[in-house]
Write a protein that holds these residues in place. Structure first.
Motif, short mmCIF file in Angstrom:
data_model
loop_
_atom_site.label_atom_id
_atom_site.label_comp_id
_atom_site.label_asym_id
_atom_site.label_seq_id
_atom_site.Cartn_x
_atom_site.Cartn_y
_atom_site.Cartn_z
N MET A 16 0.82 -1.22 0.00
CA MET A 16 0.00 0.00 0.00
C MET A 16 0.85 1.26 0.00
O MET A 16 0.41 2.32 -0.45
CB MET A 16 -0.92 0.00 1.23
N ASN A 17 2.08 1.14 0.48
CA ASN A 17 2.91 2.33 0.61
C ASN A 17 4.11 2.28 -0.33
O ASN A 17 5.17 2.82 -0.02
CB ASN A 17 3.40 2.47 2.06
N ARG A 18 3.96 1.63 -1.47
CA ARG A 18 5.04 1.58 -2.42
C ARG A 18 5.44 2.99 -2.83
O ARG A 18 4.60 3.84 -3.06
CB ARG A 18 4.61 0.81 -3.67
N VAL A 19 6.73 3.25 -2.90
CA VAL A 19 7.19 4.59 -3.26
C VAL A 19 7.52 4.69 -4.74
O VAL A 19 7.67 5.79 -5.26
CB VAL A 19 8.42 4.97 -2.41
N GLU A 20 7.67 3.57 -5.43
CA GLU A 20 7.99 3.59 -6.85
C GLU A 20 6.73 3.34 -7.68
O GLU A 20 6.05 2.34 -7.48
CB GLU A 20 9.04 2.53 -7.18
N PRO A 21 6.39 4.24 -8.59
CA PRO A 21 5.23 4.03 -9.45
C PRO A 21 5.43 2.81 -10.33
O PRO A 21 6.54 2.32 -10.53
CB PRO A 21 5.17 5.32 -10.28
N ASP A 22 4.34 2.31 -10.90
CA ASP A 22 4.39 1.10 -11.70
C ASP A 22 4.98 1.34 -13.08
O ASP A 22 5.55 0.44 -13.69
CB ASP A 22 2.98 0.51 -11.85
N ASN A 23 4.79 2.54 -13.63
CA ASN A 23 5.28 2.80 -14.97
C ASN A 23 5.67 4.28 -15.09
O ASN A 23 5.43 5.07 -14.18
CB ASN A 23 4.23 2.44 -16.02
N GLU A 24 6.24 4.64 -16.22
CA GLU A 24 6.72 6.00 -16.41
C GLU A 24 5.58 7.01 -16.45
O GLU A 24 5.74 8.15 -16.01
CB GLU A 24 7.55 6.08 -17.69
N PHE A 25 4.44 6.59 -16.98
CA PHE A 25 3.30 7.51 -17.07
C PHE A 25 2.79 7.86 -15.67
O PHE A 25 2.51 9.02 -15.37
CB PHE A 25 2.19 6.88 -17.90
N THR A 26 2.67 6.84 -14.82
CA THR A 26 2.27 7.08 -13.43
C THR A 26 3.29 7.95 -12.71
O THR A 26 2.94 8.87 -11.96
CB THR A 26 2.11 5.74 -12.69
N GLN A 27 4.56 7.67 -12.97
CA GLN A 27 5.62 8.45 -12.35
C GLN A 27 5.53 9.91 -12.78
O GLN A 27 5.66 10.82 -11.95
CB GLN A 27 6.98 7.87 -12.74
N TRP A 28 5.27 10.15 -14.07
CA TRP A 28 5.13 11.53 -14.54
C TRP A 28 3.94 12.22 -13.89
O TRP A 28 4.04 13.38 -13.48
CB TRP A 28 4.96 11.53 -16.06
N ARG A 29 2.82 11.50 -13.75
CA ARG A 29 1.61 12.09 -13.16
C ARG A 29 1.86 12.54 -11.72
O ARG A 29 1.40 13.61 -11.31
CB ARG A 29 0.45 11.09 -13.22
N LEU A 30 2.57 11.72 -10.98
CA LEU A 30 2.79 12.04 -9.57
C LEU A 30 3.83 13.14 -9.37
O LEU A 30 3.81 13.81 -8.34
CB LEU A 30 3.22 10.78 -8.81
N ARG A 31 4.71 13.31 -10.37
CA ARG A 31 5.79 14.29 -10.21
C ARG A 31 5.55 15.57 -11.01
O ARG A 31 6.30 16.53 -10.84
CB ARG A 31 7.11 13.65 -10.61
N SER A 32 4.55 15.58 -11.86
CA SER A 32 4.28 16.75 -12.70
C SER A 32 3.82 17.93 -11.85
O SER A 32 2.85 17.83 -11.09
CB SER A 32 3.21 16.41 -13.74
N ARG A 33 4.49 19.07 -12.01
CA ARG A 33 4.11 20.26 -11.27
C ARG A 33 2.75 20.78 -11.74
O ARG A 33 1.94 21.22 -10.92
CB ARG A 33 5.18 21.34 -11.44
N SER A 34 2.50 20.74 -13.04
CA SER A 34 1.22 21.23 -13.56
C SER A 34 0.06 20.38 -13.04
O SER A 34 -1.01 20.91 -12.70
CB SER A 34 1.23 21.24 -15.09
N CYS A 35 0.27 19.07 -12.95
CA CYS A 35 -0.79 18.20 -12.41
C CYS A 35 -0.99 18.49 -10.92
O CYS A 35 -2.13 18.46 -10.43
CB CYS A 35 -0.42 16.73 -12.61
N GLY A 36 0.08 18.77 -10.22
CA GLY A 36 -0.04 19.11 -8.80
C GLY A 36 -0.84 20.40 -8.60
O GLY A 36 -1.69 20.48 -7.71
N VAL A 37 -0.57 21.39 -9.45
CA VAL A 37 -1.32 22.64 -9.37
C VAL A 37 -2.80 22.39 -9.68
O VAL A 37 -3.69 22.93 -9.01
CB VAL A 37 -0.73 23.68 -10.34
N ALA A 38 -3.06 21.57 -10.69
CA ALA A 38 -4.44 21.24 -11.04
C ALA A 38 -5.15 20.54 -9.89
O ALA A 38 -6.33 20.78 -9.61
CB ALA A 38 -4.48 20.37 -12.29
N ASP A 39 -4.42 19.66 -9.18
CA ASP A 39 -5.00 18.97 -8.03
C ASP A 39 -5.37 19.95 -6.92
O ASP A 39 -6.42 19.83 -6.28
CB ASP A 39 -4.02 17.92 -7.48
N VAL A 40 -4.49 20.92 -6.67
CA VAL A 40 -4.75 21.92 -5.63
C VAL A 40 -5.98 22.75 -5.99
O VAL A 40 -6.85 23.02 -5.15
CB VAL A 40 -3.52 22.82 -5.42
N ILE A 41 -6.06 23.18 -7.26
CA ILE A 41 -7.20 23.98 -7.70
C ILE A 41 -8.49 23.17 -7.58
O ILE A 41 -9.52 23.68 -7.12
CB ILE A 41 -6.99 24.46 -9.15
#
Length: 207
Positions: A16-41
């Motif tokens: 449940m607490n894995r720190v490594e994403p399963d694939n590059e797309f998931t990794q990009w989603r979690l690390r993308s600054r624009s996605c983070g801003v969209a989540d906050v909004i």
């Protein structure tokens, strides 16, 4: 206790607490600054929906006065909920494994306490509104002015002209029924807080 059980719990916790994403797309989603801003909004929009619906309902309790009429509140709810909800669906598809194993218990204690308090307030406002009188329908003001209401029950009634006091009573009842928007706002806000928590965990994993 069975000695195997702690091992199973440990494996489940690690999963449940894995720190490594399963694939590059998931990794990009979690690390993308624009996605983070969209989540906050989106989280802010969901919290705003929760607050607006709750305040409008509670204000109507003592005197049947409302801050926003039922049509205005519905339009505000559409603006605040639909875009974040669509973004939430897209986001869940980007990180399916992470969201599948995420649990509210993974948040620190104070966010969990805030969620519990918000859920209690949500329940109190919705129940209180229905106890005082909630209904589904519409209102309109014609030149004159003439105040009219249309109530949706087992079948929708036609437009009925009523005195101003009855107009306000029905309008308050329709707004109290919209107190259910609080529930959807709370769910959406919790979902985006979960995504922000996953993003934070992914960021920590890089350090």
């Amino acid at each position: 206790m069975n000695p195997v059980e702690p091992e199973k719990l440990s494996r489940r916790r690690d999963l449940m607490n894995r720190v490594e994403p399963d694939n590059e797309f998931t990794q990009w989603r979690l690390r993308s600054r624009s996605c983070g801003v969209a989540d906050v909004i989106a989280a802010a929009a969901a919290i705003s929906l929760y607050a607006v619906a709750g305040i409008d309902s509670v204000v109507s309790w003592p005197s049947n006065q409302v801050l926003l009429s039922d049509p205005d509140l519905s339009r505000v709810a559409t603006v605040l909920f639909v875009p974040p909800f669509l973004w939430l669906i897209v986001s869940a598809g980007m990180v399916p494994d992470r969201t599948r194993y995420w649990r509210l218990s993974q948040l620190p204690a104070w966010p969990r306490a805030c969620f519990a308090a918000a859920a209690a307030v949500c329940a109190a406002v919705i129940v209180g509104g229905f106890v005082l009188g909630a209904a589904k329908g519409a209102v309109r003001v014609l030149p004159g002015p003439r105040y009219q209401v249309s109530v949706i029950g087992n079948s929708q009634t036609g437009w009925t002209t009523v005195p101003l006091s009855q107009f306000r009573l029905w309008q308050a009842s329709f707004v109290r029924e919209d107190g259910l928007f609080m529930f959807f706002g709370l769910l959406a806000a919790t979902a985006f807080i979960a995504l922000l928590h996953l993003r934070r965990e992914a960021t920590r994993a890089r350090l």
